[in-house]
Design a protein around this motif. Structure first.
Motif, PDB file in Angstrom:
ATOM      1  N   ARG A   1     -10.508   3.978   3.633  1.00 58.98           N
ATOM      2  CA  ARG A   1     -10.119   3.237   4.840  1.00 58.98           C
ATOM      3  C   ARG A   1      -9.112   4.034   5.660  1.00 58.98           C
ATOM      4  N   TYR A   2      -8.155   4.656   4.985  1.00 53.60           N
ATOM      5  CA  TYR A   2      -7.182   5.485   5.697  1.00 53.60           C
ATOM      6  C   TYR A   2      -7.856   6.684   6.350  1.00 53.60           C
TER       7      TYR A   2
ATOM      8  N   GLN B   1      -7.869   7.574  10.274  1.00 54.79           N
ATOM      9  CA  GLN B   1      -7.417   8.867  10.791  1.00 54.79           C
ATOM     10  C   GLN B   1      -8.500   9.526  11.638  1.00 54.79           C
TER      11      GLN B   1
ATOM     12  N   GLU C   1       0.867  -1.180   0.000  1.00 58.38           N
ATOM     13  CA  GLU C   1       0.000   0.000   0.000  1.00 58.38           C
ATOM     14  C   GLU C   1       0.900   1.226   0.000  1.00 58.38           C
TER      15      GLU C   1
ATOM     16  N   HIS D   1      -4.403   6.609  -1.456  1.00 59.47           N
ATOM     17  CA  HIS D   1      -3.724   5.440  -0.917  1.00 59.47           C
ATOM     18  C   HIS D   1      -4.035   4.258  -1.833  1.00 59.47           C
TER      19      HIS D   1
ATOM     20  N   SER E   1      -8.235   4.874  -0.006  1.00 58.87           N
ATOM     21  CA  SER E   1      -8.126   6.138   0.736  1.00 58.87           C
ATOM     22  C   SER E   1      -9.201   6.260   1.800  1.00 58.87           C
TER      23      SER E   1
END
Length: 352
Positions: A139-140, A144, A99, A111, A137
């Motif tokens: 999921r990121y 966060q 990733e 991402h 992205s």
């Protein structure tokens, strides 16, 4: 673009449309996933096929990407250690997944979950690398946001602990001032009144103690709260022959129900201790049970006399507090002596 690249791209597209050749047919069947095919037999392992999903994901045109190594997706914040790991896997002709933070043509980031597999012919000769990409992205972003929320909760917890610490200190200071005033008064009635006020302040102070199990979330555990109030009152009474027994089911309670419940128990126990015969041993049993949609709180004393009923103000205050949390009170005789003061509350009103 080199003319050979144009010819190779056309051959790839022709084979993809015909469905012949495993890597190209696989690419066509998975058109919703971004994918590229690179040719390691050409200088710098360039892209020779990119599907429309890849172009939509990256913002590049087919002309932009064909004949180039896919490192053009990297940028300032791309993890170079991870890039090196991918490069080693490609050199060793083995599968690799990773990733990476990649960059679109317009400079925006995403991402990228990358899956790369080598494609060999029948005799084991390396022909191509097949790579699929998936934008993860979201999921990121969720991770966060979770981290930000966790940090905010931890900060709020620290603030609440500090506020609680200061509130308890203030209540203890008030109790100390009342105790000093009581000790300087020669009027027994004044001293008794001040003693009762101190008891109520200390009952409220129990709400601001450090939580025993902070990981369990907001709200007080009713069992812990009742135990602390009972221990404090018995210790303050100076009576050596009072035995406390507890049968307390754990129950997290709503913040707006904590103060009324603490004061109810304080008034009940204070009245019992005040009117009990000091020459006789006294056993007090506190119970908390959950009965369907109700929460039952009972105070059992093995002495004689309806202690709470003997104190008009305490009775009035207890009944008012009980109504405040939509509860009911019942007085039952205990055999062979004593009484049970039972409270029933709606679980939806007091339980957290």
């Amino acid at each position: 673009m080199d003319p050979d690249d144009w010819q190779l791209t056309e051959r790839v597209w022709a084979r993809a449309r015909s469905g012949k050749g495993d890597p190209f047919a696989a690419a066509v069947r998975a058109t919703r996933m971004a994918m590229i095919i690179t040719d390691p037999r050409r200088l710098d392992n360039p892209i020779v096929f990119a599907n429309d999903a890849f172009l939509r994901l990256t913002g590049y045109t087919r002309l932009d990407v064909t004949g180039r190594n896919c490192r053009f997706l990297q940028g300032p914040d791309t993890d170079l250690d991870e890039v090196a790991r991918i490069r080693e896997a490609i050199a060793a002709e083995r599968d690799v997944k990773s990733e990476l933070l990649n960059y679109r043509k317009d400079g925006s980031t995403f991402h990228n979950a990358v899956f790369i597999s080598p494609v060999h012919d029948e005799d084991g000769t390396l022909l191509f690398f097949f790579a699929s990409q998936l934008d993860v992205s979201e999921r990121y972003a969720l991770a966060q946001e979770r981290d930000r929320t966790r940090a905010a909760l931890e900060t709020n917890d620290l603030l609440l602990r500090e506020v609680g610490h200061r509130a308890r200190n203030d209540l203890q200071m008030i109790a100390a001032m009342l105790a000093l005033q009581s000790s300087n008064s020669g009027d027994p009635a004044v001293r008794a009144a001040l003693g009762e006020a101190i008891g109520r302040i200390e009952a409220l102070g129990a709400l601001y103690r450090e939580p025993v199990h902070p990981q369990e979330g907001a709200g007080h555990d009713l069992a812990d709260l009742l135990r602390e109030i009972a221990d404090t009152l018995v210790a303050a009474s100076g009576r050596a022959h009072v035995t406390l027994a507890f049968d307390l089911a754990p129950l997290r309670i709503r913040p707006d129900a904590a103060a009324p419940l603490a004061l109810i128990l304080n008034e009940v126990l204070s009245a019992i201790l005040k009117h009990a015969d000091p020459s006789q041993a006294l056993r007090l049993t506190l119970r908390v049970t959950r009965e369907g949609e109700a929460v039952l709180v009972e105070v059992e004393e093995d002495g004689s006399g309806t202690a709470l009923e003997a104190d008009g103000f305490a009775t009035t205050l207890v009944d008012a507090l009980t109504r405040q949390v939509d509860g009911t009170r019942q007085l039952r005789e205990r055999q062979p002596s004593g009484h049970v003061i039972a409270f029933r509350f709606k679980a939806a009103r007091v339980a957290a």
